[in-house]
Each structure stands twice: as C-alpha cells, then as structure tokens.
Motif scaffolding. Structure first.
Motif, PDB file in Angstrom:
ATOM      1  N   LEU A 129       0.818  -1.216   0.000  1.00 26.51           N
ATOM      2  CA  LEU A 129       0.000   0.000   0.000  1.00 26.51           C
ATOM      3  C   LEU A 129       0.847   1.260   0.000  1.00 26.51           C
ATOM      4  O   LEU A 129       0.801   2.050  -0.936  1.00 26.51           O
ATOM      5  N   PHE A 130       1.647   1.443   1.046  1.00 30.41           N
ATOM      6  CA  PHE A 130       2.401   2.689   1.147  1.00 30.41           C
ATOM      7  C   PHE A 130       3.473   2.796   0.068  1.00 30.41           C
ATOM      8  O   PHE A 130       3.767   3.896  -0.407  1.00 30.41           O
ATOM      9  N   GLY A 131       4.048   1.669  -0.353  1.00 31.34           N
ATOM     10  CA  GLY A 131       5.013   1.732  -1.448  1.00 31.34           C
ATOM     11  C   GLY A 131       4.388   2.318  -2.695  1.00 31.34           C
ATOM     12  O   GLY A 131       4.954   3.199  -3.346  1.00 31.34           O
ATOM     13  N   ALA A 132       3.196   1.834  -3.043  1.00 29.15           N
ATOM     14  CA  ALA A 132       2.487   2.371  -4.209  1.00 29.15           C
ATOM     15  C   ALA A 132       2.083   3.824  -3.986  1.00 29.15           C
ATOM     16  O   ALA A 132       2.107   4.642  -4.921  1.00 29.15           O
ATOM     17  N   LEU A 133       1.702   4.153  -2.759  1.00 25.59           N
ATOM     18  CA  LEU A 133       1.298   5.528  -2.457  1.00 25.59           C
ATOM     19  C   LEU A 133       2.468   6.494  -2.608  1.00 25.59           C
ATOM     20  O   LEU A 133       2.324   7.577  -3.181  1.00 25.59           O
ATOM     21  N   TRP A 134       3.654   6.100  -2.099  1.00 30.26           N
ATOM     22  CA  TRP A 134       4.815   7.011  -2.185  1.00 30.26           C
ATOM     23  C   TRP A 134       5.219   7.247  -3.638  1.00 30.26           C
ATOM     24  O   TRP A 134       5.534   8.379  -4.018  1.00 30.26           O
ATOM     25  N   VAL A 135       5.212   6.188  -4.442  1.00 32.20           N
ATOM     26  CA  VAL A 135       5.545   6.367  -5.859  1.00 32.20           C
ATOM     27  C   VAL A 135       4.500   7.253  -6.535  1.00 32.20           C
ATOM     28  O   VAL A 135       4.832   8.166  -7.307  1.00 32.20           O
ATOM     29  N   THR A 136       3.241   6.994  -6.243  1.00 37.72           N
ATOM     30  CA  THR A 136       2.163   7.784  -6.838  1.00 37.72           C
ATOM     31  C   THR A 136       2.313   9.258  -6.490  1.00 37.72           C
ATOM     32  O   THR A 136       2.234  10.134  -7.367  1.00 37.72           O
ATOM     33  N   LYS A 137       2.523   9.544  -5.212  1.00 33.51           N
ATOM     34  CA  LYS A 137       2.661  10.940  -4.785  1.00 33.51           C
ATOM     35  C   LYS A 137       3.877  11.602  -5.431  1.00 33.51           C
ATOM     36  O   LYS A 137       3.854  12.801  -5.734  1.00 33.51           O
ATOM     37  N   ALA A 138       4.925  10.819  -5.656  1.00 31.67           N
ATOM     38  CA  ALA A 138       6.139  11.385  -6.244  1.00 31.67           C
ATOM     39  C   ALA A 138       5.948  11.743  -7.714  1.00 31.67           C
ATOM     40  O   ALA A 138       6.527  12.728  -8.197  1.00 31.67           O
ATOM     41  N   VAL A 139       5.140  10.964  -8.440  1.00 30.15           N
ATOM     42  CA  VAL A 139       4.995  11.204  -9.884  1.00 30.15           C
ATOM     43  C   VAL A 139       3.843  12.130 -10.237  1.00 30.15           C
ATOM     44  O   VAL A 139       3.842  12.733 -11.316  1.00 30.15           O
ATOM     45  N   VAL A 140       2.862  12.260  -9.362  1.00 27.11           N
ATOM     46  CA  VAL A 140       1.669  13.047  -9.702  1.00 27.11           C
ATOM     47  C   VAL A 140       1.986  14.491 -10.088  1.00 27.11           C
ATOM     48  O   VAL A 140       1.468  14.981 -11.104  1.00 27.11           O
ATOM     49  N   PRO A 141       2.820  15.235  -9.346  1.00 26.13           N
ATOM     50  CA  PRO A 141       3.083  16.622  -9.771  1.00 26.13           C
ATOM     51  C   PRO A 141       3.663  16.699 -11.183  1.00 26.13           C
ATOM     52  O   PRO A 141       3.287  17.586 -11.963  1.00 26.13           O
ATOM     53  N   HIS A 142       4.562  15.785 -11.516  1.00 32.35           N
ATOM     54  CA  HIS A 142       5.175  15.765 -12.851  1.00 32.35           C
ATOM     55  C   HIS A 142       4.136  15.492 -13.934  1.00 32.35           C
ATOM     56  O   HIS A 142       4.074  16.215 -14.943  1.00 32.35           O
ATOM     57  N   LEU A 143       3.306  14.466 -13.735  1.00 30.16           N
ATOM     58  CA  LEU A 143       2.303  14.119 -14.745  1.00 30.16           C
ATOM     59  C   LEU A 143       1.237  15.199 -14.846  1.00 30.16           C
ATOM     60  O   LEU A 143       0.792  15.543 -15.950  1.00 30.16           O
ATOM     61  N   ARG A 144       0.826  15.727 -13.703  1.00 35.61           N
ATOM     62  CA  ARG A 144      -0.208  16.778 -13.706  1.00 35.61           C
ATOM     63  C   ARG A 144       0.274  18.013 -14.454  1.00 35.61           C
ATOM     64  O   ARG A 144      -0.462  18.604 -15.252  1.00 35.61           O
ATOM     65  N   GLU A 145       1.511  18.405 -14.214  1.00 39.27           N
ATOM     66  CA  GLU A 145       2.039  19.586 -14.875  1.00 39.27           C
ATOM     67  C   GLU A 145       2.207  19.359 -16.380  1.00 39.27           C
ATOM     68  O   GLU A 145       2.053  20.296 -17.173  1.00 39.27           O
ATOM     69  N   ARG A 146       2.515  18.117 -16.774  1.00 41.69           N
ATOM     70  CA  ARG A 146       2.630  17.797 -18.202  1.00 41.69           C
ATOM     71  C   ARG A 146       1.258  17.709 -18.871  1.00 41.69           C
ATOM     72  O   ARG A 146       1.140  17.816 -20.085  1.00 41.69           O
ATOM     73  N   GLY A 147       0.229  17.446 -18.062  1.00 44.32           N
ATOM     74  CA  GLY A 147      -1.110  17.303 -18.623  1.00 44.32           C
ATOM     75  C   GLY A 147      -1.291  16.000 -19.359  1.00 44.32           C
ATOM     76  O   GLY A 147      -2.122  15.885 -20.268  1.00 44.32           O
ATOM     77  N   ALA A 148      -0.525  14.975 -18.950  1.00 43.93           N
ATOM     78  CA  ALA A 148      -0.600  13.672 -19.607  1.00 43.93           C
ATOM     79  C   ALA A 148       0.079  12.634 -18.716  1.00 43.93           C
ATOM     80  O   ALA A 148       0.866  12.965 -17.833  1.00 43.93           O
TER      81      ALA A 148
END
Length: 274
Positions: free
Chosen positions: A107-126
């Motif tokens: 659970l937390f392993g997936a959560l930490w990776v998700t939180k780490a990549v979300v700003p990058h993907l959100r800013e790219r819009g893809a």
C-alpha cells in the motif's frame, strides 16, 4: 516511444512488462532491490534502461528515484506500481511485524511512488498510472486477510486519484490479475507461523483451485501494452479468465445481503427534525 517507470522489475509482471516495453522501442526506468538482476536487460537494451536500486517503503528513496528517472529521460509517460508480495496467514496467525511490512510494501510503497509522480504528470497534462491490484482487491479469501487489506486500500485511493487527476489528462488504471504462475505465492511470499486449528480451512481452499486456473504470465505482455496504448483506458481491468464471473457472484451476494437488511438500514437513518 514512451517512457516507463516500473517498480519490482527483477521478476514477475514487472520484468515481463519492462521487457515488452523495451522490445518495442520504449524506455524504462526499472527499480529493484538488487541491481544485478537487471544486468541482462542493460546488456540487451543499453541506454533504454535506467537501473535504479529502490526499496519502495523508503519514501525519501522513492522521491529520489523518481527525480532521477525524470532527470535522465526528461519525462515519464507510464508509471507502474508493481512491487509487492503475498502474505499468507489467517488474521490470528499474522504477526504485527508481518502485517506492518505487508501494508508498508503493497500500500504505502504504491502511495509514495504515486505521490512522487503526480506533480510531474499533472504539470505535463498527460500520463498514466497503473496500479497492480488483484482479484483480491475486490474479493477476499481466508488465509490472505492482510494481503486483501493492502489491495482493497490500493483500490480505494486509486479510484479517488482517478477522479482527482482526470481534469489534468492523467489516467489511472487498476490491473486486477487472477492467480498467475509468478513468485507472488512462491519464493517472494511470506508465510505466517501456522496454527493447526486452521489447517482444514487451508486444505479446503487449496482443493478449490481448478486445473488450468493458473494464468500464464507471459500472456499479460500484450495485454498491458493494449491498456497503456488505449486513448481511454479503463479504471479497472481483470487479467485472467472467469474473473467477471467471480466478481458478479461477489457483488450479487453483497446486494442480496443489503436488501435483506434494508429495513434495519433505513430505520437507522432516523427521522430528521423538520
């Protein structure tokens, strides 16, 4: 050409999907605990592979690995949270240490990776985040309670995440595999110290496994490529046969119980004051 970030690439789905991506010309940031396991991929695909040593339970290390992958490749398109393992044992048998380790990884392993990549993907819009769940993410069986707890929680936060990221053009998919011939229940699995009183239940469960019910892992390679290449990928997808039948049986049972107890449920609402 797409750029992937995949956790748990030493074996199993993570390794097969990394190979599938690389074979068609994509690039992969591959994370493992033991970098030596990635030597064959590096030898075959060279600079298309970025080997990264990572323990997904270490949030600071996760942040650093994601930042390194983005710096190296310039961007990420697909993020696959695959790292995880099975914990076998009844609720009574599982120790506190085993329970915490299961939740920390799955659970937390997936959560930490998700939180780490979300700003990058959100800013790219893809982008596309793929969470490796399980049929055990919508159903539950004896002797796997803490494993189910980790996957049910993964399903919950990922469904919310999909709604949060949709306005930014970022997709989320929960891949829910059936039972496959991977290390999930083999060398990488953890088994709690058994109590004799639960042996009949374990034997009954083992007896229900049908011949041919175990999937062939290599068959998932084309499936995962179809999912990540889709213009409108699904929030959830089963990998394996007879999963829809299992899900239908499970949800019909839930609805029947809720209906049977409707009177009590609605009485619990009370009568709001006018």
């Amino acid at each position: 050409m797409k750029t992937w970030f995949i956790t748990g690439t030493s074996r199993g789905f993570g390794r097969l999907w990394a190979e599938a991506a690389l074979a068609r010309g994509d690039r992969v940031a591959a994370t493992v605990r033991d970098l030596a396991t990635l030597d064959p991929l590096v030898e075959k695909y060279g600079d298309a592979v970025l080997p990264l040593r990572l323990d997904v339970t270490d949030k600071a290390a996760v942040d650093a690995a994601v930042a390194r992958a983005i710096e190296h490749f310039g961007h990420l398109d697909i993020v696959v949270n695959n790292a995880g393992y099975g914990l076998f044992g009844t609720i009574e048998e599982v120790s506190e240490e085993e329970a915490r380790a299961q939740i920390d990884t799955n659970l937390f392993g997936a959560l930490w990776v998700t939180k780490a990549v979300v700003p990058h993907l959100r800013e790219r819009g893809a982008g596309h985040i793929v969470q490796v769940s399980s049929i055990g993410g919508i159903n539950a069986y004896a002797n796997l309670g803490l494993y189910h707890a980790s996957k049910w929680a993964l399903e919950g936060f990922s469904q919310a995440l999909a709604q949060e990221l949709a306005p930014f053009g970022v997709h989320v998919t929960l891949v829910e595999p059936a039972n496959y011939a991977t290390d999930w229940s083999g060398a990488s699995a953890v088994h709690a110290t058994p109590l004799d009183v639960y042996e009949p239940a374990r034997a009954a469960r083992a007896a229900r496994v049908r011949p041919g019910a175990v999937g062939v892992p290599t068959a998932t390679r084309e499936a995962i490529l179809a999912v990540v290449d889709a213009e409108e990928p699904p929030l959830r997808i089963f990998f394996g046969r007879n999963m829809i039948e299992q899900a239908t049986t499970e949800y019909e049972s839930r609805v029947a119980t809720w209906e049977a107890w409707r009177e009590v449920s609605e009485a619990a609402h009370g009568t709001p004051e006018q």
